[in-house]
Scaffold this active site. Structure first.
Site, short mmCIF file in Angstrom:
data_model
loop_
_atom_site.label_atom_id
_atom_site.label_comp_id
_atom_site.label_asym_id
_atom_site.label_seq_id
_atom_site.Cartn_x
_atom_site.Cartn_y
_atom_site.Cartn_z
N VAL A 34 -13.38 22.88 -41.01
CA VAL A 34 -14.75 22.57 -41.39
C VAL A 34 -15.18 21.36 -40.58
CG1 VAL A 34 -14.72 23.61 -43.70
CG2 VAL A 34 -13.99 21.24 -43.41
N SER A 35 -16.48 21.19 -40.44
CA SER A 35 -16.99 20.13 -39.56
C SER A 35 -17.13 18.78 -40.24
CB SER A 35 -18.36 20.55 -39.01
OG SER A 35 -18.23 21.71 -38.24
#
Length: 108
Positions: A10-11
């Site tokens: 995930v960012s």
């Protein structure tokens, strides 16, 4: 037959990895072989990905939820997949179902 090894990313810290991890486990990855990152895909150094790539052995399959979780760019993604193939490591993207180097239909 080799192991199924997963990679999830995930960012941001606010985003959750649960959806990706659950999908990887349903695909047959052991939870202890799911590597994770919480960082932008544009970062050149991702500890989880580096660990994942180090653990992979010939006959294993790397599984990701979607292609954009793996590569920083299209050229980076292509280079990664080519290096996996050269190492006799399969690759599968769950959401991008046509991308699976472990089946005969993936050869063109």
């Amino acid at each position: 037959m080799g192991r199924k090894i997963g990679y999830a990313r995930v960012s941001t810290n606010e985003q959750e990895l649960d959806l990706q991890i659950d999908a990887l486990i349903r695909e047959g990855c052991d939870q202890s072989l799911v590597f994770k990152d919480r960082t932008s895909g544009a970062k050149s150094t991702r500890l989880g990905l580096d660990q994942c790539l180090d653990v992979l052995e010939p006959g294993d399959t790397l599984i990701v939820w979607r292609l954009d979780r793996l590569g920083r760019s299209m050229s980076h993604l292509i280079n990664l997949i080519e290096s996996l193939i050269e190492r006799n490591i399969g690759f599968k993207s769950i959401q991008d179902g046509a991308i699976d180097t472990t089946t005969a239909s993936s050869e063109c």
